[in-house]
Scaffold this motif. Structure first.
Motif, short mmCIF file in Angstrom:
data_model
loop_
_atom_site.label_atom_id
_atom_site.label_comp_id
_atom_site.label_asym_id
_atom_site.label_seq_id
_atom_site.Cartn_x
_atom_site.Cartn_y
_atom_site.Cartn_z
N TYR A 132 0.81 -1.22 0.00
CA TYR A 132 0.00 0.00 0.00
C TYR A 132 0.84 1.26 0.00
O TYR A 132 0.35 2.34 -0.36
N ARG A 133 2.14 1.17 0.39
CA ARG A 133 3.00 2.33 0.42
C ARG A 133 3.64 2.65 -0.94
O ARG A 133 4.13 3.76 -1.16
N LEU A 185 -17.93 -5.85 5.14
CA LEU A 185 -16.57 -6.01 4.63
C LEU A 185 -15.57 -5.73 5.74
O LEU A 185 -15.78 -4.84 6.57
N PHE A 186 -14.50 -6.51 5.77
CA PHE A 186 -13.34 -6.22 6.60
C PHE A 186 -12.13 -6.19 5.69
O PHE A 186 -11.95 -7.07 4.85
N VAL A 187 -11.25 -5.19 5.88
CA VAL A 187 -10.02 -5.09 5.10
C VAL A 187 -8.88 -4.80 6.06
O VAL A 187 -8.93 -3.83 6.83
N GLY A 188 -7.84 -5.63 6.04
CA GLY A 188 -6.70 -5.36 6.90
C GLY A 188 -5.92 -6.61 7.25
O GLY A 188 -6.28 -7.73 6.86
N ILE A 204 -8.61 0.71 13.45
CA ILE A 204 -9.16 1.12 12.15
C ILE A 204 -8.04 1.32 11.14
O ILE A 204 -8.01 0.71 10.09
N GLY A 205 -7.09 2.20 11.41
CA GLY A 205 -5.97 2.39 10.51
C GLY A 205 -6.36 2.94 9.16
O GLY A 205 -7.36 3.65 9.00
N LEU A 206 -5.57 2.56 8.13
CA LEU A 206 -5.74 3.16 6.80
C LEU A 206 -6.99 2.71 6.07
O LEU A 206 -7.33 3.30 5.02
N VAL A 207 -7.70 1.70 6.58
CA VAL A 207 -8.96 1.35 5.94
C VAL A 207 -9.94 2.52 6.01
O VAL A 207 -10.91 2.57 5.24
N ALA A 208 -9.70 3.47 6.91
CA ALA A 208 -10.54 4.68 6.96
C ALA A 208 -10.55 5.39 5.62
O ALA A 208 -11.58 5.91 5.19
N VAL A 209 -9.41 5.43 4.96
CA VAL A 209 -9.31 6.11 3.66
C VAL A 209 -10.04 5.31 2.59
O VAL A 209 -10.73 5.88 1.73
N ALA A 258 -8.28 7.26 12.02
CA ALA A 258 -9.67 7.33 12.47
C ALA A 258 -10.14 8.78 12.57
O ALA A 258 -11.34 9.05 12.49
N GLU A 259 -9.21 9.71 12.75
CA GLU A 259 -9.57 11.13 12.83
C GLU A 259 -10.11 11.67 11.50
O GLU A 259 -10.75 12.72 11.48
N PHE A 260 -9.83 10.99 10.41
CA PHE A 260 -10.30 11.46 9.11
C PHE A 260 -11.81 11.28 8.95
O PHE A 260 -12.41 11.89 8.05
N LEU A 261 -12.43 10.45 9.79
CA LEU A 261 -13.84 10.10 9.64
C LEU A 261 -14.73 11.07 10.41
O LEU A 261 -14.47 11.38 11.57
N LEU A 262 -15.79 11.52 9.77
CA LEU A 262 -16.75 12.43 10.39
C LEU A 262 -17.90 11.63 11.01
O LEU A 262 -17.98 10.40 10.86
#
Length: 371
Positions: A17-18, A200-203, A276-281, A302-306
């Protein structure tokens, strides 16, 4: 500054992913006549079990060995002797020996990391050591505003030296792939996955993601709603635990880009009871809400989520599953409103590059390698 300045980023290893982010940074710096390399090691333990290591041509090996410090083992790393970067971008970690050595030597040091103890209880001593290292750096980059604020308010760093640059998977490509699914393709998807409650789960399938909780929740959901299926994308050391859920879980070791975008059309939510991590994006790119718990170690993304994009459910597998099914059945989930301000590879790479250029003293505007 040399004719061909060199920027080196250190990483534990290069996960798949990087790669898009580093490729974008490399391209941006290359247009300014600046070389870019990633000095990385090899994944071990739970990271190795994820099976996502990449070896792009701009990666070089970091030599490392374990050194015992009391009850713990610390990795002592060394760059290749012929690698002399003008700017070293290294992990913001209290015991990062590469960063400490650089802070006492010549050349610029930029630290990059969480900025606050999002994923563990590091302790007050670890914080103080990390703040001391951060104050010795020329600049610090964090993923989210919370990490930046923590360093400024608690670590007493100069606000001008710390910038939140965001963090991202290739969200722009994922959203484009999601939007490109036409009626014919949708018909094929629904033929494979007939309409039914589906999550769905991703990670990575490791302890931080609370895989046991996830499996128990999937079983409870299937008992309540026989048509329910949890699609699990990922690999890891706890992968075999998925078998306990039987048909309640459908496991796909890898799904990126187009494959992940297609899955986004047949699920109603993403279940992440642990970190949560990058799955937030990914969730923002697909317009899917994340159903989670009050777990303490969610990571900065997780801070990216409203509100409404992150829904906190009971911290009990059965209660979690029942509440999730109720929300999915009541259609109270937002109608795939696709925010325009989500983090992207382009936005993160641009901010990263701006920090590096500032430390190199390169003025704004393109510069040819042969200028």
């Amino acid at each position: 500054m040399s004719a061909d300045p060199l920027v080196v980023v250190t990483q534990p290893y290069v996960p798949a992913y990087r790669v898009p982010l580093f490729e974008n940074i490399r391209e941006k710096l290359g247009t300014r006549g600046i070389r870019f390399l990633v000095a990385a090691g090899h994944p071990v333990g739970s990271q190795a079990a994820r099976g996502d290591r990449e070896s792009p041509p701009w990666r070089v090996d970091v030599r490392s060995k374990g050194v015992r410090l009391g009850a713990r083992t610390v990795e002592w790393r060394a760059l290749p002797p012929d690698l002399q970067p003008d700017v070293l971008v290294s992990e913001l970690e209290a015991l990062n020996n590469l960063a400490w050595m650089r802070s006492f030597g010549k050349g610029k040091l930029v630290l990059w990391g969480h900025g606050r103890p999002y994923v563990n209880d590091a302790g007050a001593l670890s914080d103080r050591i990390e703040w001391t290292l951060a104050r010795r750096a020329d600049a610090v980059m964090t993923y989210a505003d919370g990490g930046r604020d923590y360093l400024v308010e608690n670590g007493k760093l100069d606000p001008e030296s710390v910038v939140a640059i965001g963090n991202s998977t290739d969200s722009a490509s994922l959203r484009a792939a999601y939007n490109a699914v036409d009626a014919a393709e949708m018909e094929n998807l629904l033929r494979r996955w007939p309409r039914a409650p589906r999550a769905l789960f991703v990670g990575g399938l490791d302890a931080a993601k609370r895989i046991d909780f996830l499996v128990d929740a999937a079983i409870a959901a299937r008992q309540k709603e026989p048509q329910f299926t949890l699609l699990v994308v990922g690999r890891g050391e706890m992968q075999e635990k998925l078998l306990r859920a039987g048909d309640a879980i459908e496991h796909m070791p890898v799904a990126r880009g187009v494959e992940l975008a297609r899955l986004g059309h047949v699920v109603q939510a993403i279940w992440m009871p642990g970190r949560i991590g990058l799955v937030a994006v990914d969730a923002l790119a697909l317009g899917l809400p994340i159903f989670t718990t009050s777990y303490r170690y969610h990571a900065p993304e997780a801070e990216f989520l409203l509100d409404g994009e992150r829904v906190t459910l009971p911290d009990d597998p059965r209660a979690f599953a029942h509440k999730a099914l109720t929300l999915m059945a009541e259609h109270t989930i937002p109608n795939r409103s696709l925010r325009a301000d989500i983090p992207t590879i382009e936005s993160v790479a641009g901010k990263f590059t701006d920090v590096v250029l500032n430390e190199l003293g390169v003025p704004p505007g393109p510069r040819s390698r042969h200028a």
